[in-house]
Motif scaffolding. Structure first.
Motif, PDB file in Angstrom:
ATOM      1  N   ASP A 197      61.502  89.389-111.015  1.00 51.83           N
ATOM      2  CA  ASP A 197      60.468  88.969-109.941  1.00 51.83           C
ATOM      3  C   ASP A 197      61.351  89.088-109.089  1.00 51.83           C
ATOM      4  O   ASP A 197      60.985  89.424-107.844  1.00 51.83           O
ATOM      5  CB  ASP A 197      60.412  87.544-110.768  1.00 51.83           C
ATOM      6  CG  ASP A 197      59.451  86.667-109.697  1.00 51.83           C
ATOM      7  OD1 ASP A 197      58.734  87.276-109.606  1.00 51.83           O
ATOM      8  OD2 ASP A 197      60.150  85.440-109.136  1.00 51.83           O
ATOM      9  N   THR A 198      63.121  88.675-109.052  1.00 50.29           N
ATOM     10  CA  THR A 198      63.524  88.573-107.803  1.00 50.29           C
ATOM     11  C   THR A 198      64.213  89.967-107.428  1.00 50.29           C
ATOM     12  O   THR A 198      63.941  90.563-106.126  1.00 50.29           O
ATOM     13  CB  THR A 198      65.147  87.722-108.256  1.00 50.29           C
ATOM     14  OG1 THR A 198      64.912  87.209-108.526  1.00 50.29           O
ATOM     15  CG2 THR A 198      66.476  87.778-106.840  1.00 50.29           C
ATOM     16  N   ASN A 218      60.669  88.082-104.696  1.00 51.71           N
ATOM     17  CA  ASN A 218      60.123  86.557-103.716  1.00 51.71           C
ATOM     18  C   ASN A 218      61.777  85.780-104.528  1.00 51.71           C
ATOM     19  O   ASN A 218      62.020  86.225-105.458  1.00 51.71           O
ATOM     20  CB  ASN A 218      59.275  85.968-105.632  1.00 51.71           C
ATOM     21  CG  ASN A 218      58.056  86.787-105.695  1.00 51.71           C
ATOM     22  OD1 ASN A 218      57.463  87.066-104.139  1.00 51.71           O
ATOM     23  ND2 ASN A 218      56.981  86.742-107.033  1.00 51.71           N
ATOM     24  N   THR A 219      61.781  85.364-103.746  1.00 53.54           N
ATOM     25  CA  THR A 219      62.779  84.075-103.447  1.00 53.54           C
ATOM     26  C   THR A 219      62.877  83.098-105.104  1.00 53.54           C
ATOM     27  O   THR A 219      60.874  82.569-105.024  1.00 53.54           O
ATOM     28  CB  THR A 219      62.996  83.196-102.632  1.00 53.54           C
ATOM     29  OG1 THR A 219      61.903  83.134-102.427  1.00 53.54           O
ATOM     30  CG2 THR A 219      64.378  83.948-101.394  1.00 53.54           C
ATOM     31  N   PRO A 220      63.735  82.886-105.590  1.00 54.99           N
ATOM     32  CA  PRO A 220      63.434  82.506-106.371  1.00 54.99           C
ATOM     33  C   PRO A 220      63.562  80.585-105.922  1.00 54.99           C
ATOM     34  O   PRO A 220      64.277  80.173-105.598  1.00 54.99           O
ATOM     35  CB  PRO A 220      64.729  82.328-107.846  1.00 54.99           C
ATOM     36  CG  PRO A 220      65.944  83.079-106.888  1.00 54.99           C
ATOM     37  CD  PRO A 220      65.304  83.640-105.568  1.00 54.99           C
ATOM     38  N   ASN A 221      62.585  79.595-106.801  1.00 53.41           N
ATOM     39  CA  ASN A 221      61.960  78.233-106.301  1.00 53.41           C
ATOM     40  C   ASN A 221      62.396  77.529-107.158  1.00 53.41           C
ATOM     41  O   ASN A 221      60.849  76.612-107.791  1.00 53.41           O
ATOM     42  CB  ASN A 221      60.841  78.931-105.988  1.00 53.41           C
ATOM     43  CG  ASN A 221      59.941  78.699-105.802  1.00 53.41           C
ATOM     44  OD1 ASN A 221      59.595  79.618-106.776  1.00 53.41           O
ATOM     45  ND2 ASN A 221      58.501  78.843-105.463  1.00 53.41           N
ATOM     46  N   GLY A 222      62.726  77.638-108.304  1.00 48.09           N
ATOM     47  CA  GLY A 222      62.606  77.206-109.738  1.00 48.09           C
ATOM     48  C   GLY A 222      63.490  76.145-110.479  1.00 48.09           C
ATOM     49  O   GLY A 222      63.541  75.533-111.198  1.00 48.09           O
ATOM     50  N   TYR A 223      63.717  75.640-109.586  1.00 47.88           N
ATOM     51  CA  TYR A 223      64.611  74.115-109.422  1.00 47.88           C
ATOM     52  C   TYR A 223      63.731  72.998-110.916  1.00 47.88           C
ATOM     53  O   TYR A 223      64.438  72.922-111.662  1.00 47.88           O
ATOM     54  CB  TYR A 223      64.670  73.413-108.694  1.00 47.88           C
ATOM     55  CG  TYR A 223      65.933  73.650-107.752  1.00 47.88           C
ATOM     56  CD1 TYR A 223      67.062  74.036-108.265  1.00 47.88           C
ATOM     57  CD2 TYR A 223      65.391  74.363-106.538  1.00 47.88           C
ATOM     58  CE1 TYR A 223      68.186  74.565-107.510  1.00 47.88           C
ATOM     59  CE2 TYR A 223      66.622  74.762-105.991  1.00 47.88           C
ATOM     60  CZ  TYR A 223      68.351  74.989-105.873  1.00 47.88           C
ATOM     61  OH  TYR A 223      68.864  75.857-105.292  1.00 47.88           O
ATOM     62  N   THR A 236      61.568  74.286-113.205  1.00 47.09           N
ATOM     63  CA  THR A 236      62.340  75.281-114.501  1.00 47.09           C
ATOM     64  C   THR A 236      63.342  74.919-114.586  1.00 47.09           C
ATOM     65  O   THR A 236      63.679  75.046-116.538  1.00 47.09           O
ATOM     66  CB  THR A 236      62.005  76.752-114.009  1.00 47.09           C
ATOM     67  OG1 THR A 236      60.835  77.018-112.793  1.00 47.09           O
ATOM     68  CG2 THR A 236      61.065  77.235-115.389  1.00 47.09           C
TER      69      THR A 236
END
Ligand code: UDP
Ligand code: MG
Length: 326
Positions: free
Chosen positions: A255-256, A261-266, A268
């Motif tokens: 994904d990165t 995509n900037t990871p935006n998974g806080y 998660t």
């Protein structure tokens, strides 16, 4: 002696006079040389007084009685009964006449009639209890049978209302554990068990000594005493969640660096931390349950302590003092 009947009694002063009447007329009427093994499980009412009076009255040919120094629970009372029973055949019955002497006698005859049988176990043809409790019990026994070692042949509805040979009694006494769960022990020692349908009567007097909490504790004790599956559960769940984590790491990398995509998974991350933290605490708790049991078994404490014992033959009473489980 033909038959020993073990009766655990905890605050049963209302029931005992009725029990003594019925038992002496049924077993005496059948012409048996029998003994009543009465275990007072630390009652706070007049139970022990009634037992002593009954023993001295000579109404039953033989009486053995043990009085615990405090309430140790029905399982400990049953062990004391087994240790003191001297008959060729041993029966177990509740004090409240829900399990009646007539049925016990019929079970005794069934055992004698079947030379290959070692144990006759009564099961309730109809249950007189709330739907929720009945459903919980059914579910419990299904889980119990599926997850325990050596108990696959257990008759799920069978209670500890049983009649068995003295060999079965010796086998039960030889199981040294502190946490005792009769139904599991009966299944574990094996032997040839014949089911016997009966309908429990309503309690003769007094109230049930089992609260839902006590029953739940009993069920948990049963699982942890006979099953190591919960321990293995931790391994399975841990493996699965680690696998899931590996898959997820590859997904994040792709994904990165692949999709930029900037990871935006806080959220998660928080969810995963909570989930994994929870699982770890749960498995630690399970290990703790076993550890606590190993600790208690390791101390080798007696299953019960008796403050008084009594043995009466034809009304001649002999009294004894302190005793502990063997
Ligand atoms: N009992 C015991 N110790 C306990 C609880 C119960 O010896 O801590 C005895 C009680 O006196 C009775 C039998 O176990 O003879 C069954 O108890 P109860 O009738 O209260 O249970 P239920 O029939 O409701 O399952
Ligand atoms: Mg009862």
């Amino acid at each position: 002696m033909d038959l020993s009947v073990i009766v655990p009694c905890y605050n049963e002063q209302e029931c005992l006079p009725l029990l003594f009447d019925r038992a002496t007329s049924v077993f005496g009427g059948a012409g048996l040389d029998y003994e009543l093994v009465l275990v007072d499980d630390g009652s706070k009412d007049g139970t022990w007084g009634l037992i002593s009076e009954f023993a001295a009255s000579g109404s039953a040919p033989h009486v053995r009685a043990v009085s615990f120094s405090r309430n140790f629970g029905k399982e400990s009372a049953l062990l004391a009964g087994l240790e003191h029973a001297g008959g060729d055949v041993v029966g177990i019955m509740d004090a409240d006449l829900q399990q009646d002497p007539e049925t016990l006698l019929a079970m005794y005859r069934e055992l004698l009639a079947r030379p290959d049988a070692d144990c006759v176990a009564a099961y309730q043809s109809e249950r007189h209890e709330g739907r929720l409790q009945a459903a919980l019990k059914r579910r419990f026994y299904r889980v119990f049978r599926a997850t325990t070692e050596g108990c696959a042949d257990m008759i799920p509805e069978a209670s500890d209302f049983r009649v068995f040979t003295k060999d079965v009694a010796s086998a039960l006494v030889s199981m040294p554990e502190y946490h005792r769960f009769s139904k599991g022990l009966f299944a574990w020692v094996g032997f040839n068990t014949v089911p016997f349908a009966y309908e429990p009567a309503p309690r003769a007097a007094g109230t049930s000594k089992w609260s839902l909490r006590k029953l739940m504790g009993y069920a948990i004790d049963g699982i942890f005493a006979f099953s190591t599956v919960p321990l293995k559960l931790a391994t399975v769940v841990g493996t699965l969640s680690s696998l899931a984590a590996v898959v997820y790491i590859f997904f994040v990398l792709w994904d990165t660096y692949g999709l930029h995509n900037t990871p935006n998974g806080y959220p998660t991350i928080v969810c995963l931390i909570l989930l994994l933290g929870g699982l770890m605490l749960l498995t630690l708790g399970i290990i703790g349950e076993y550890l606590a049991r190993i600790y208690l078994e390791g101390k080798g404490r007696p299953t019960y302590i008796a403050r008084r014992t009594l043995s009466a033959d034809g009304g001649a009473v002999e009294r004894g003092g302190f005793e502990r489980s063997k």
